[in-house]
Scaffold this active site. Structure first.
Site, PDB file in Angstrom:
ATOM      1  N   GLY A  47       3.424 144.204 -26.673  1.00 31.53           N
ATOM      2  CA  GLY A  47       2.002 144.506 -26.795  1.00 31.53           C
ATOM      3  C   GLY A  47       1.309 143.727 -27.900  1.00 31.53           C
ATOM      4  CG  ASP A  97      13.191 144.426 -30.037  1.00 32.66           C
ATOM      5  OD1 ASP A  97      12.134 144.905 -30.488  1.00 32.66           O
ATOM      6  OD2 ASP A  97      14.236 145.098 -29.901  1.00 32.66           O
ATOM      7  CB  CYS A 107       3.136 153.938 -34.252  1.00 36.68           C
ATOM      8  SG  CYS A 107       4.801 154.034 -33.546  1.00 36.68           S
TER       9      CYS A 107
END
Length: 441
Positions: A244, A263, A359
């Protein structure tokens, strides 16, 4: 299905979640597979009941005098559908699929019982062990800040400027009453669900399939914006996941420079390939977890670290995670965050930036991790992100919002510099922490 059947289904699903400790999305999916007679509208309405019940499980339980599934589902129905006791009872009268609900007196008292006498953690709808952390971080407004993480979220989108303008995407989504989201020049928002409604499935829209827009919370968009990414830069997205923020950074670079998407988990990384192709991103090189990144050491203008975290900032969308989180889970995440910061730092060139994002709203995962990292030998210096925020809001925010008031964000003082915290209450986004550090030239 009538309301009684929907209530019974929601109770069944909540019981399954509690007894088998399953994620809500999986429990809802499995229920739908085993109850194929339920239409899409029924499944959506049942999902609303389940999510609302999980979001406010503690306060609903207090107001109902019971946290049993039938009690909190009844509370979710009354509040979410604006029903009083008489209307709820009438709606399920004669429905053979209706569940047993709390007694009529309890139902009648529910709308007026606002849990004002309850402990703070109950009013905040969070586990007791997290109350002190919220209070230290947010001060007198901690209950309101935590409670806002239990609201229904909007559907946020980002116009992909590699393929379409903001106005073009807004026009394409006009049937869904999409509006500029306010804080970013490419942000688009569809308002939170009301009643038993549902968000549109924008992923079947022609604009989505053509790559004109992506689903992305505005807080996530802001994190990419605050990184300072500019055309021609070399960027390493070290915890790229499904991509994203990689896509947002690619658009910020206008398909110039180079973004290295990496990742450590191949499964998390897998969706990025299709997303990059659809979005028309030509400046992204994806690195398999087995790839050697040595050639990137001390060569990146920006290393972007979207660190693994508890996800407390996304509780509006994943309320079940709130009740599964434990101190042991948190300690595991903290160890991962310390490790990923140390690993990512070596790729930043002199004069380059290390951007740390979570987050989460928990200090343990945010400011405390930065202070621990700065105590090492890297020599990084945090920037005054508060000033960067104000300049970004003055020059980049949607004109509909105006620069006045757009600086409403939590500024967190570090030993040097300033980090930022976005929250549903303050910025209308998910909860995000952002810190930008610079390596001395």
């Amino acid at each position: 299905m009538r309301l009684g059947g929907r209530l019974s289904a929601a109770i069944e699903i909540l019981t399954d979640i509690e007894t088998r400790h399953r994620p809500v999305a999986q429990a809802l999916k499995d229920w739908g597979i085993s109850h194929r007679f339920a239409g899409s509208k029924d499944r959506s309405a049942i999902g609303n009941l389940v999510y609302d019940a999980l979001r406010r499980k503690r306060s609903y339980g207090h107001r109902m005098g019971s946290d049993a599934p039938n009690a909190i589902v009844a509370a979710a129905a009354m509040e979410g559908l604006s029903l009083d006791a008489e209307a709820l009872t009438k709606a399920i009268d004669g429905d053979k699929f209706a569940p047993d609900l709390p007694d009529p007196e309890t139902l009648r008292a529910f709308p007026e019982h606002r849990a004002l006498d309850a402990p703070g953690a109950v009013r905040a709808d969070i586990p007791d062990w997290l109350a002190d952390r919220f209070e230290v971080l947010f001060g007198e407004s901690w209950v309101e800040e935590a409670a806002a993480l239990s609201d229904r979220p909007p559907l946020d989108l980002r116009a992909n400027t590699l393929k379409a303008s903001h106005d073009k995407v807004l026009e394409a989504l006009s049937p869904f009453h999409a509006e500029p989201s306010g804080l970013t020049p490419t942000g688009i928002r569809i308002a939170p669900i009301e009643g038993d409604g549902r968000h549109p499935n924008v992923q079947v829209e022609a604009g989505f399939l053509k790559g004109w827009f992506e689903i992305q919370d505005e807080g996530s968009q802001l994190a990419a914006l605050l990184s300072g990414a500019e055309p021609g830069m070399q960027i390493l997205d070290y915890c790229a996941g499904a991509g994203g923020k990689t896509l947002a950074l690619s658009a910020a670079l206008e398909n110039t420079g180079q973004i290295h998407a990496y990742d450590g988990d191949r499964q998390r990384l897998a969706p990025i390939y299709d997303r990059l192709a659809r979005a028309g991103c030509r400046n992204v090189q994806v690195h398999d977890p087995r790839d050697e990144l040595a050639e990137l050491e001390a060569a990146m203008d920006i290393v972007f670290v979207d660190a693994p975290c508890s996800g407390t900032g996304t509780w509006r969308r994943r309320p079940d995670a709130k009740w599964r989180l434990s101190e042991a889970n948190l300690e595991k995440r903290i160890a991962e965050q310390d490790a990923v910061l140390d690993q990512a730092a070596r790729y930043v060139k002199p004069g380059g930036r290390l951007v740390y994002v979570t987050c989460s709203v928990l200090p343990d995962e945010n400011a405390e991790r930065i202070e621990a990292f700065l105590g090492g030998a890297g020599g990084f210096v945090p920037l005054d992100l508060g000033g960067i925020w104000e300049r970004a809001m003055a020059t980049g925010a949607s004109p509909e919002a105006g620069a006045e008031g757009n600086a409403e964000v939590h500024r967190l003082a570090l030993s040097a510099g300033t980090a930022l915290m976005m929250t549903p209450l303050k910025t209308g986004t998910d909860g995000f922490f952002v810190c930008v550090m610079e390596r001395p030239a």
